[in-house]
Design a protein around this motif. Structure first.
Motif, PDB file in Angstrom:
ATOM      1  N   LEU A 245       0.851  -1.181   0.000  1.00 53.85           N
ATOM      2  CA  LEU A 245       0.000   0.000   0.000  1.00 53.85           C
ATOM      3  C   LEU A 245       0.890   1.234   0.000  1.00 53.85           C
ATOM      4  N   SER A 246       0.581   2.165  -0.890  1.00 51.76           N
ATOM      5  CA  SER A 246       1.298   3.436  -0.947  1.00 51.76           C
ATOM      6  C   SER A 246       0.294   4.530  -1.286  1.00 51.76           C
ATOM      7  N   LEU A 247       0.746   5.781  -1.309  1.00 53.79           N
ATOM      8  CA  LEU A 247      -0.147   6.867  -1.674  1.00 53.79           C
ATOM      9  C   LEU A 247      -0.605   6.761  -3.120  1.00 53.79           C
ATOM     10  N   GLY A 248       0.186   6.075  -3.954  1.00 53.50           N
ATOM     11  CA  GLY A 248      -0.131   5.989  -5.368  1.00 53.50           C
ATOM     12  C   GLY A 248      -0.890   4.750  -5.793  1.00 53.50           C
ATOM     13  N   GLY A 249      -0.873   3.701  -4.967  1.00 55.48           N
ATOM     14  CA  GLY A 249      -1.540   2.478  -5.377  1.00 55.48           C
ATOM     15  C   GLY A 249      -1.309   1.338  -4.409  1.00 55.48           C
ATOM     16  N   LEU A 250      -1.515   0.103  -4.886  1.00 58.30           N
ATOM     17  CA  LEU A 250      -1.352  -1.052  -4.014  1.00 58.30           C
ATOM     18  C   LEU A 250      -1.138  -2.318  -4.823  1.00 58.30           C
ATOM     19  N   ASP A 251      -0.631  -3.326  -4.162  1.00 56.70           N
ATOM     20  CA  ASP A 251      -0.517  -4.687  -4.673  1.00 56.70           C
ATOM     21  C   ASP A 251      -1.397  -5.559  -3.790  1.00 56.70           C
ATOM     22  N   PHE A 252      -2.026  -6.577  -4.391  1.00 58.23           N
ATOM     23  CA  PHE A 252      -2.869  -7.452  -3.589  1.00 58.23           C
ATOM     24  C   PHE A 252      -2.997  -8.814  -4.251  1.00 58.23           C
ATOM     25  N   THR A 253      -3.446  -9.763  -3.469  1.00 58.92           N
ATOM     26  CA  THR A 253      -3.754 -11.089  -3.995  1.00 58.92           C
ATOM     27  C   THR A 253      -5.267 -11.256  -3.961  1.00 58.92           C
ATOM     28  N   LEU A 254      -5.780 -12.022  -4.887  1.00 60.30           N
ATOM     29  CA  LEU A 254      -7.220 -12.266  -4.956  1.00 60.30           C
ATOM     30  C   LEU A 254      -7.591 -13.417  -4.031  1.00 60.30           C
ATOM     31  N   MET A 255      -8.696 -13.267  -3.330  1.00 64.83           N
ATOM     32  CA  MET A 255      -9.174 -14.305  -2.423  1.00 64.83           C
ATOM     33  C   MET A 255      -9.912 -15.402  -3.189  1.00 64.83           C
ATOM     34  N   GLU A 256     -10.455 -15.059  -4.339  1.00 62.59           N
ATOM     35  CA  GLU A 256     -11.169 -16.009  -5.187  1.00 62.59           C
ATOM     36  C   GLU A 256     -10.649 -15.845  -6.608  1.00 62.59           C
ATOM     37  N   GLU A 257     -10.963 -16.781  -7.462  1.00 59.77           N
ATOM     38  CA  GLU A 257     -10.477 -16.714  -8.831  1.00 59.77           C
ATOM     39  C   GLU A 257     -11.339 -15.760  -9.664  1.00 59.77           C
ATOM     40  N   TYR A 258     -10.690 -14.758 -10.216  1.00 61.51           N
ATOM     41  CA  TYR A 258     -11.334 -13.785 -11.099  1.00 61.51           C
ATOM     42  C   TYR A 258     -10.434 -13.577 -12.303  1.00 61.51           C
ATOM     43  N   THR A 259     -11.031 -13.142 -13.390  1.00 61.85           N
ATOM     44  CA  THR A 259     -10.245 -12.759 -14.549  1.00 61.85           C
ATOM     45  C   THR A 259      -9.969 -11.262 -14.445  1.00 61.85           C
ATOM     46  N   VAL A 260      -8.716 -10.910 -14.253  1.00 61.24           N
ATOM     47  CA  VAL A 260      -8.293  -9.521 -14.128  1.00 61.24           C
ATOM     48  C   VAL A 260      -7.168  -9.300 -15.123  1.00 61.24           C
ATOM     49  N   ARG A 261      -7.235  -8.183 -15.849  1.00 68.89           N
ATOM     50  CA  ARG A 261      -6.217  -7.871 -16.847  1.00 68.89           C
ATOM     51  C   ARG A 261      -5.677  -6.460 -16.624  1.00 68.89           C
ATOM     52  N   ALA A 262      -4.445  -6.231 -17.035  1.00 69.64           N
ATOM     53  CA  ALA A 262      -3.882  -4.878 -17.014  1.00 69.64           C
ATOM     54  C   ALA A 262      -4.802  -3.976 -17.834  1.00 69.64           C
ATOM     55  N   GLY A 263      -5.084  -2.793 -17.297  1.00 70.99           N
ATOM     56  CA  GLY A 263      -5.995  -1.854 -17.947  1.00 70.99           C
ATOM     57  C   GLY A 263      -7.397  -1.877 -17.376  1.00 70.99           C
ATOM     58  N   ASP A 264      -7.747  -2.929 -16.622  1.00 68.32           N
ATOM     59  CA  ASP A 264      -9.062  -2.989 -15.975  1.00 68.32           C
ATOM     60  C   ASP A 264      -9.152  -1.942 -14.874  1.00 68.32           C
ATOM     61  N   GLN A 265     -10.344  -1.385 -14.684  1.00 74.43           N
ATOM     62  CA  GLN A 265     -10.596  -0.511 -13.544  1.00 74.43           C
ATOM     63  C   GLN A 265     -11.426  -1.294 -12.544  1.00 74.43           C
ATOM     64  N   LEU A 266     -10.995  -1.260 -11.289  1.00 70.53           N
ATOM     65  CA  LEU A 266     -11.663  -2.015 -10.234  1.00 70.53           C
ATOM     66  C   LEU A 266     -11.890  -1.139  -9.011  1.00 70.53           C
ATOM     67  N   GLU A 267     -12.930  -1.454  -8.271  1.00 70.69           N
ATOM     68  CA  GLU A 267     -13.079  -0.916  -6.924  1.00 70.69           C
ATOM     69  C   GLU A 267     -12.566  -2.001  -5.992  1.00 70.69           C
ATOM     70  N   VAL A 268     -11.609  -1.668  -5.156  1.00 70.86           N
ATOM     71  CA  VAL A 268     -11.083  -2.642  -4.198  1.00 70.86           C
ATOM     72  C   VAL A 268     -11.508  -2.217  -2.800  1.00 70.86           C
ATOM     73  N   ARG A 269     -12.020  -3.163  -2.045  1.00 71.08           N
ATOM     74  CA  ARG A 269     -12.465  -2.891  -0.663  1.00 71.08           C
ATOM     75  C   ARG A 269     -11.551  -3.642   0.285  1.00 71.08           C
ATOM     76  N   PHE A 270     -11.060  -2.914   1.276  1.00 71.16           N
ATOM     77  CA  PHE A 270     -10.235  -3.546   2.282  1.00 71.16           C
ATOM     78  C   PHE A 270     -10.298  -2.736   3.564  1.00 71.16           C
ATOM     79  N   THR A 271      -9.849  -3.345   4.640  1.00 71.42           N
ATOM     80  CA  THR A 271      -9.877  -2.725   5.950  1.00 71.42           C
ATOM     81  C   THR A 271      -8.450  -2.436   6.396  1.00 71.42           C
ATOM     82  N   LEU A 272      -8.226  -1.200   6.803  1.00 76.00           N
ATOM     83  CA  LEU A 272      -6.914  -0.820   7.333  1.00 76.00           C
ATOM     84  C   LEU A 272      -6.760  -1.417   8.731  1.00 76.00           C
TER      85      LEU A 272
END
Length: 70
Positions: A1-28
């Motif tokens: 996690l940084s001010l510019g973005g984040l890296d994460f792992t998926l909890m379930e299998e999804y098809t995600v590609r570079a260029g996709d826009q996503l809403e990511v929900r997480f708890t600090l």
């Protein structure tokens, strides 16, 4: 996690590609257990890691404060 973005792992299998826009929900892991849901632009996808940068012109205040006071 940084001010510019984040890296994460998926909890379930999804098809995600570079260029996709996503809403990511997480708890600090702060005292208030603040839930955030920023929009990201996926920049890279590896078998076990998705990377993205935050989109929009406004920074997420909760993430900003969290990182400032780590």
């Amino acid at each position: 996690l940084s001010l510019g973005g984040l890296d994460f792992t998926l909890m379930e299998e999804y098809t995600v590609r570079a260029g996709d826009q996503l809403e990511v929900r997480f708890t600090l892991d702060n005292k208030l257990r603040t839930e955030v849901a920023p929009m990201i632009l996926v920049t890279s996808v590896k078998p076990d890691l998705v990377s993205g940068r935050f989109t929009g012109s406004t920074r997420n205040r909760d993430i900003d404060l969290y990182l400032r006071f780590l």
